[in-house]
Design a protein around this motif. Sequence first.
Motif, PDB file in Angstrom:
ATOM      1  N   ASP A   4       0.011   8.474  43.204  1.00 24.21           N
ATOM      2  CA  ASP A   4      -0.584   9.426  42.362  1.00 24.21           C
ATOM      3  C   ASP A   4       0.000  10.320  41.375  1.00 24.21           C
ATOM      4  N   ALA A   5       1.032  11.033  41.770  1.00 21.05           N
ATOM      5  CA  ALA A   5       1.966  11.706  40.923  1.00 21.05           C
ATOM      6  C   ALA A   5       2.643  11.197  39.971  1.00 21.05           C
ATOM      7  N   LEU A   6       2.916   9.956  40.254  1.00 18.17           N
ATOM      8  CA  LEU A   6       3.482   8.908  39.388  1.00 18.17           C
ATOM      9  C   LEU A   6       2.681   8.595  38.347  1.00 18.17           C
ATOM     10  N   VAL A   7       1.428   8.117  38.637  1.00 16.91           N
ATOM     11  CA  VAL A   7       0.223   7.953  37.810  1.00 16.91           C
ATOM     12  C   VAL A   7       0.058   9.039  36.626  1.00 16.91           C
ATOM     13  N   GLU A   8      -0.138  10.344  37.442  1.00 15.91           N
ATOM     14  CA  GLU A   8      -0.351  11.628  36.764  1.00 15.91           C
ATOM     15  C   GLU A   8       0.724  11.628  35.367  1.00 15.91           C
ATOM     16  N   VAL A   9       1.929  11.433  35.830  1.00 22.11           N
ATOM     17  CA  VAL A   9       3.188  11.910  34.980  1.00 22.11           C
ATOM     18  C   VAL A   9       3.215  10.690  33.825  1.00 22.11           C
ATOM     19  N   SER A  10       3.169   9.540  34.331  1.00 25.60           N
ATOM     20  CA  SER A  10       2.859   8.285  33.517  1.00 25.60           C
ATOM     21  C   SER A  10       1.734   8.399  32.558  1.00 25.60           C
ATOM     22  N   ASN A  11       0.607   8.971  32.547  1.00 23.10           N
ATOM     23  CA  ASN A  11      -0.349   8.993  31.810  1.00 23.10           C
ATOM     24  C   ASN A  11      -0.202  10.432  30.933  1.00 23.10           C
ATOM     25  N   ARG A  12       0.682  11.149  30.935  1.00 21.73           N
ATOM     26  CA  ARG A  12       0.731  12.363  30.049  1.00 21.73           C
ATOM     27  C   ARG A  12       1.073  11.809  28.570  1.00 21.73           C
ATOM     28  N   GLY A  13       0.101  12.540  27.685  1.00 20.54           N
ATOM     29  CA  GLY A  13       0.307  12.239  26.030  1.00 20.54           C
ATOM     30  C   GLY A  13       1.788  12.864  25.909  1.00 20.54           C
ATOM     31  N   THR A  14       2.314  12.499  24.677  1.00 17.57           N
ATOM     32  CA  THR A  14       3.581  13.079  24.477  1.00 17.57           C
ATOM     33  C   THR A  14       3.591  14.472  24.224  1.00 17.57           C
ATOM     34  N   ASP A  15       2.735  15.296  23.744  1.00 17.29           N
ATOM     35  CA  ASP A  15       2.803  16.740  23.456  1.00 17.29           C
ATOM     36  C   ASP A  15       2.892  17.493  25.104  1.00 17.29           C
ATOM     37  N   GLU A  16       1.960  16.884  25.901  1.00 14.09           N
ATOM     38  CA  GLU A  16       2.128  17.439  27.335  1.00 14.09           C
ATOM     39  C   GLU A  16       3.355  17.116  27.922  1.00 14.09           C
ATOM     40  N   ALA A  17       3.785  15.945  27.899  1.00 11.51           N
ATOM     41  CA  ALA A  17       5.146  15.654  28.381  1.00 11.51           C
ATOM     42  C   ALA A  17       6.428  16.396  27.992  1.00 11.51           C
ATOM     43  N   ILE A  18       6.195  16.559  26.781  1.00 11.23           N
ATOM     44  CA  ILE A  18       7.378  17.400  26.046  1.00 11.23           C
ATOM     45  C   ILE A  18       7.169  19.049  26.575  1.00 11.23           C
ATOM     46  N   ALA A  19       5.952  19.383  26.597  1.00 10.41           N
ATOM     47  CA  ALA A  19       5.749  20.828  27.235  1.00 10.41           C
ATOM     48  C   ALA A  19       6.112  20.882  28.624  1.00 10.41           C
ATOM     49  N   ALA A  20       5.664  19.907  29.272  1.00 12.78           N
ATOM     50  CA  ALA A  20       6.024  19.805  30.806  1.00 12.78           C
ATOM     51  C   ALA A  20       7.484  19.986  31.081  1.00 12.78           C
ATOM     52  N   ALA A  21       8.306  18.965  30.321  1.00 15.27           N
ATOM     53  CA  ALA A  21       9.851  19.020  30.197  1.00 15.27           C
ATOM     54  C   ALA A  21      10.453  20.281  29.818  1.00 15.27           C
ATOM     55  N   ARG A  22      10.045  20.989  28.672  1.00 16.57           N
ATOM     56  CA  ARG A  22      10.499  22.276  28.529  1.00 16.57           C
ATOM     57  C   ARG A  22      10.139  23.316  29.445  1.00 16.57           C
ATOM     58  N   ALA A  23       9.118  23.267  30.101  1.00 13.77           N
ATOM     59  CA  ALA A  23       8.778  24.151  31.175  1.00 13.77           C
ATOM     60  C   ALA A  23       9.694  23.980  32.193  1.00 13.77           C
ATOM     61  N   SER A  24      10.050  22.924  32.685  1.00  9.46           N
ATOM     62  CA  SER A  24      11.026  22.521  33.872  1.00  9.46           C
ATOM     63  C   SER A  24      12.490  22.883  33.537  1.00  9.46           C
ATOM     64  N   ALA A  25      12.746  22.759  32.145  1.00  9.88           N
ATOM     65  CA  ALA A  25      14.107  23.098  31.960  1.00  9.88           C
ATOM     66  C   ALA A  25      14.335  24.491  31.863  1.00  9.88           C
ATOM     67  N   ALA A  26      13.216  25.300  31.438  1.00 11.43           N
ATOM     68  CA  ALA A  26      12.922  26.583  31.596  1.00 11.43           C
ATOM     69  C   ALA A  26      13.229  27.221  33.075  1.00 11.43           C
ATOM     70  N   ARG A  27      12.614  26.648  34.094  1.00  8.92           N
ATOM     71  CA  ARG A  27      12.628  26.913  35.417  1.00  8.92           C
ATOM     72  C   ARG A  27      14.117  26.675  36.037  1.00  8.92           C
ATOM     73  N   ILE A  28      14.667  25.591  35.546  1.00 11.93           N
ATOM     74  CA  ILE A  28      15.962  25.161  36.013  1.00 11.93           C
ATOM     75  C   ILE A  28      17.119  26.176  35.551  1.00 11.93           C
ATOM     76  N   ALA A  29      16.895  26.670  34.208  1.00 10.50           N
ATOM     77  CA  ALA A  29      17.653  27.521  33.882  1.00 10.50           C
ATOM     78  C   ALA A  29      17.800  28.842  34.459  1.00 10.50           C
ATOM     79  N   LYS A  30      16.718  29.227  35.269  1.00  8.81           N
ATOM     80  CA  LYS A  30      16.520  30.344  35.904  1.00  8.81           C
ATOM     81  C   LYS A  30      17.140  30.464  37.182  1.00  8.81           C
TER      82      LYS A  30
END
Length: 89
Positions: A4-30
């Motif tokens: 289910d998690a794989l399907v959810e990530v695979s079905n993201r639009g480009t803008d949503e995927a980019i926003a999620a990647a940036r949020a993840s990178a910001a969390r990792i940086a902290k």
Amino acid sequence: LSPDALVEVSNRGTDEAIAAARASAARIAKTRPSEERVDLDAQIRVVHGRETVASTEGTSFEQACADFARFIGRLEKEGGMQRAGASLP
């Protein structure tokens, strides 16, 4: 890592995927690197083509991470890789 998690990530639009990647990178940086030795009780091997880039076989997870970081640095110097997000809007 569920189907289910794989399907959810695979079905993201480009803008949503980019926003999620940036949020993840910001969390990792902290986060701070762990002071404790990591023991995953697993063998991990990172392979690029025929080259084993990093492996936990016969060494520590930390050493494998350092080997992988060196490989990424080499790719960046050779121009074979852009920094994550460098070409994102």
